[in-house]
Design an enzyme around this catalytic site. Sequence first.
Site, PDB file in Angstrom:
ATOM      1  N   GLU A  36      -2.122  60.237 -45.027  1.00 17.60           N
ATOM      2  CA  GLU A  36      -1.677  61.258 -43.981  1.00 17.60           C
ATOM      3  C   GLU A  36      -1.114  62.596 -44.805  1.00 17.60           C
ATOM      4  O   GLU A  36      -1.013  63.422 -44.252  1.00 17.60           O
ATOM      5  CB  GLU A  36      -0.599  60.602 -43.302  1.00 17.60           C
ATOM      6  CG  GLU A  36      -0.819  59.093 -42.551  1.00 17.60           C
ATOM      7  CD  GLU A  36       0.169  58.422 -42.260  1.00 17.60           C
ATOM      8  OE1 GLU A  36       0.129  57.560 -40.957  1.00 17.60           O
ATOM      9  OE2 GLU A  36       1.197  58.484 -42.654  1.00 17.60           O
ATOM     10  N   THR A 114       0.971  58.774 -38.216  1.00 17.72           N
ATOM     11  CA  THR A 114       0.147  58.271 -37.274  1.00 17.72           C
ATOM     12  C   THR A 114       1.023  57.333 -36.323  1.00 17.72           C
ATOM     13  O   THR A 114       2.010  56.718 -36.831  1.00 17.72           O
ATOM     14  CB  THR A 114      -1.149  57.583 -37.883  1.00 17.72           C
ATOM     15  OG1 THR A 114      -0.537  56.546 -38.658  1.00 17.72           O
ATOM     16  CG2 THR A 114      -1.871  58.530 -38.588  1.00 17.72           C
ATOM     17  N   LYS A 197       4.165  54.292 -30.880  1.00 23.98           N
ATOM     18  CA  LYS A 197       4.747  53.206 -31.569  1.00 23.98           C
ATOM     19  C   LYS A 197       4.451  53.320 -32.912  1.00 23.98           C
ATOM     20  O   LYS A 197       3.353  53.486 -33.142  1.00 23.98           O
ATOM     21  CB  LYS A 197       4.144  52.087 -30.786  1.00 23.98           C
ATOM     22  CG  LYS A 197       4.455  50.526 -31.889  1.00 23.98           C
ATOM     23  CD  LYS A 197       3.629  49.460 -30.891  1.00 23.98           C
ATOM     24  CE  LYS A 197       3.822  48.142 -31.858  1.00 23.98           C
ATOM     25  NZ  LYS A 197       3.085  48.119 -32.974  1.00 23.98           N
ATOM     26  N   ASP A 198       5.493  53.348 -34.037  1.00 23.66           N
ATOM     27  CA  ASP A 198       5.264  53.484 -35.336  1.00 23.66           C
ATOM     28  C   ASP A 198       6.147  52.545 -35.989  1.00 23.66           C
ATOM     29  O   ASP A 198       6.537  51.433 -35.187  1.00 23.66           O
ATOM     30  CB  ASP A 198       5.476  54.856 -35.693  1.00 23.66           C
ATOM     31  CG  ASP A 198       6.896  54.999 -35.819  1.00 23.66           C
ATOM     32  OD1 ASP A 198       7.910  54.257 -35.477  1.00 23.66           O
ATOM     33  OD2 ASP A 198       7.458  56.102 -36.454  1.00 23.66           O
ATOM     34  N   MET A 199       5.932  52.537 -37.282  1.00 24.55           N
ATOM     35  CA  MET A 199       6.817  51.619 -38.187  1.00 24.55           C
ATOM     36  C   MET A 199       7.692  52.205 -39.038  1.00 24.55           C
ATOM     37  O   MET A 199       8.397  51.599 -39.978  1.00 24.55           O
ATOM     38  CB  MET A 199       5.552  51.029 -38.866  1.00 24.55           C
ATOM     39  CG  MET A 199       4.769  50.178 -38.386  1.00 24.55           C
ATOM     40  SD  MET A 199       3.350  49.667 -39.370  1.00 24.55           S
ATOM     41  CE  MET A 199       3.987  48.320 -40.350  1.00 24.55           C
ATOM     42  N   GLU A 200       8.357  53.519 -38.805  1.00 24.75           N
ATOM     43  CA  GLU A 200       9.190  54.317 -39.771  1.00 24.75           C
ATOM     44  C   GLU A 200      10.290  55.271 -38.861  1.00 24.75           C
ATOM     45  O   GLU A 200      11.197  55.302 -39.440  1.00 24.75           O
ATOM     46  CB  GLU A 200       8.419  55.306 -40.612  1.00 24.75           C
ATOM     47  CG  GLU A 200       7.602  54.576 -41.511  1.00 24.75           C
ATOM     48  CD  GLU A 200       6.227  54.219 -41.317  1.00 24.75           C
ATOM     49  OE1 GLU A 200       5.706  54.920 -40.113  1.00 24.75           O
ATOM     50  OE2 GLU A 200       5.705  53.276 -41.644  1.00 24.75           O
ATOM     51  N   ASP A 223      -4.495  54.969 -32.557  1.00 21.00           N
ATOM     52  CA  ASP A 223      -5.192  53.747 -31.954  1.00 21.00           C
ATOM     53  C   ASP A 223      -4.296  53.618 -30.541  1.00 21.00           C
ATOM     54  O   ASP A 223      -3.081  53.982 -30.446  1.00 21.00           O
ATOM     55  CB  ASP A 223      -4.874  52.500 -32.419  1.00 21.00           C
ATOM     56  CG  ASP A 223      -3.401  52.352 -33.078  1.00 21.00           C
ATOM     57  OD1 ASP A 223      -3.113  52.833 -34.314  1.00 21.00           O
ATOM     58  OD2 ASP A 223      -2.429  51.758 -32.548  1.00 21.00           O
TER      59      ASP A 223
HETATM   60  N1  SAH Z   1      -4.122  48.734 -42.331  1.00 24.03           N
HETATM   61  C1  SAH Z   1      -3.401  50.150 -42.696  1.00 24.03           C
HETATM   62  C2  SAH Z   1      -2.020  49.797 -42.756  1.00 24.03           C
HETATM   63  C3  SAH Z   1      -1.270  51.070 -42.025  1.00 24.03           C
HETATM   64  S1  SAH Z   1       0.061  50.520 -41.201  1.00 24.03           S
HETATM   65  C4  SAH Z   1      -3.906  50.610 -43.901  1.00 24.03           C
HETATM   66  O1  SAH Z   1      -4.988  49.710 -44.580  1.00 24.03           O
HETATM   67  O2  SAH Z   1      -3.600  51.488 -44.801  1.00 24.03           O
HETATM   68  C5  SAH Z   1       0.088  51.807 -39.966  1.00 24.03           C
HETATM   69  C6  SAH Z   1       0.922  53.046 -40.125  1.00 24.03           C
HETATM   70  O3  SAH Z   1       0.376  53.694 -39.221  1.00 24.03           O
HETATM   71  C7  SAH Z   1       2.441  52.971 -40.379  1.00 24.03           C
HETATM   72  O4  SAH Z   1       2.786  53.776 -41.160  1.00 24.03           O
HETATM   73  C8  SAH Z   1       2.593  53.260 -38.867  1.00 24.03           C
HETATM   74  O5  SAH Z   1       3.919  54.176 -38.604  1.00 24.03           O
HETATM   75  C9  SAH Z   1       1.640  53.897 -38.186  1.00 24.03           C
HETATM   76  N2  SAH Z   1       0.826  53.370 -37.108  1.00 24.03           N
HETATM   77  C10 SAH Z   1      -0.342  53.808 -36.532  1.00 24.03           C
HETATM   78  N3  SAH Z   1      -0.683  52.886 -35.386  1.00 24.03           N
HETATM   79  C11 SAH Z   1       0.452  52.159 -35.111  1.00 24.03           C
HETATM   80  C12 SAH Z   1       0.751  50.961 -34.258  1.00 24.03           C
HETATM   81  N4  SAH Z   1      -0.192  50.881 -33.312  1.00 24.03           N
HETATM   82  N5  SAH Z   1       1.704  50.360 -34.344  1.00 24.03           N
HETATM   83  C13 SAH Z   1       2.753  50.753 -35.442  1.00 24.03           C
HETATM   84  N6  SAH Z   1       2.679  51.433 -36.356  1.00 24.03           N
HETATM   85  C14 SAH Z   1       1.381  52.279 -36.210  1.00 24.03           C
END
Ligand code: SAH
Length: 265
Positions: A36, A114, A197-200, A223
Amino acid sequence: MVPSKDPTQTVPTDPQEQQEERPVSSLLIVIAMQAEALPLVSKFNLSEDQDSPFPKCVPWIRYHGKYKDLEINIVIPGKDAMFGVDSVGTVSAALVTYASVQALKPDIVLNVGTAGGFKVKGACVGDVYLATDIAFHDRRIPIPVFDQYGVRSRTTISTPNLVKELGFKVGKLSTGDSLDMSSQDEELIRANETTIKDMEGAAIAYVTDLFSVPTIFVKAITDVVDGEKPTAEEFLENLSTVALAMEVAVTQVVDFINGKRLSDL
Ligand code: SAH
């Protein structure tokens, strides 16, 4: 407990205070994944720090340089030492944000990344959102007041001119440490009327709230969470194209910020 500082109040509203306010000069961009970050690193012509402000033992990376009138720093949490993948999620995001805010004293933070989007709230793959509100969806503490502390729902700084000028979508962002979504997470996400929805995001907001640094969340949808395709598969399929859409969007945001005061945003 009510938070002691409200980041929505860091943008001066008093006319005299506004006059004294100078244009934003230092921008910190926090990004979870290298894929990213790299398009933006080359877009802004930044170089990787050889003499990082971070401890030697951490994988965090800082890219920096001058773009127009702005000092730009992009920081990423880097690769996990044990598994070699990007250190996504709340723990590393909070740590790298803490260290960066302390070392670099930015005027403003952008969290760029993302995210998943909810089609029931109008989100499609490739959309770019600015988050109006932010919360956690996986910190369940069913004790009065701790329940609210866990979710920690709050409004982000208001940037009406930025939203109007660039025409991005706006929506509520919810953060948790899983890419998938448990039924309990889903319940809370729906109750909060979440669009993205994200993770950070909420972890970064927690840190920047502590230091009262205004923060803007720019999230590009990789997604559709409530769609047919499995999230992980759809995420990987769209990551590189959406990273390019994100590069365009973030460049627009940075160009808009350049030369402006916080209160002009
Ligand atoms: N499988 C991926 C892992 C990425 S984790 C890889 O191979 O690299 C997902 C990352 O994208 C996190 O930083 C999160 O903030 C964001 N993200 C994208 N779609 C998401 C979703 N549906 N739910 C939570 N986080 C998501």
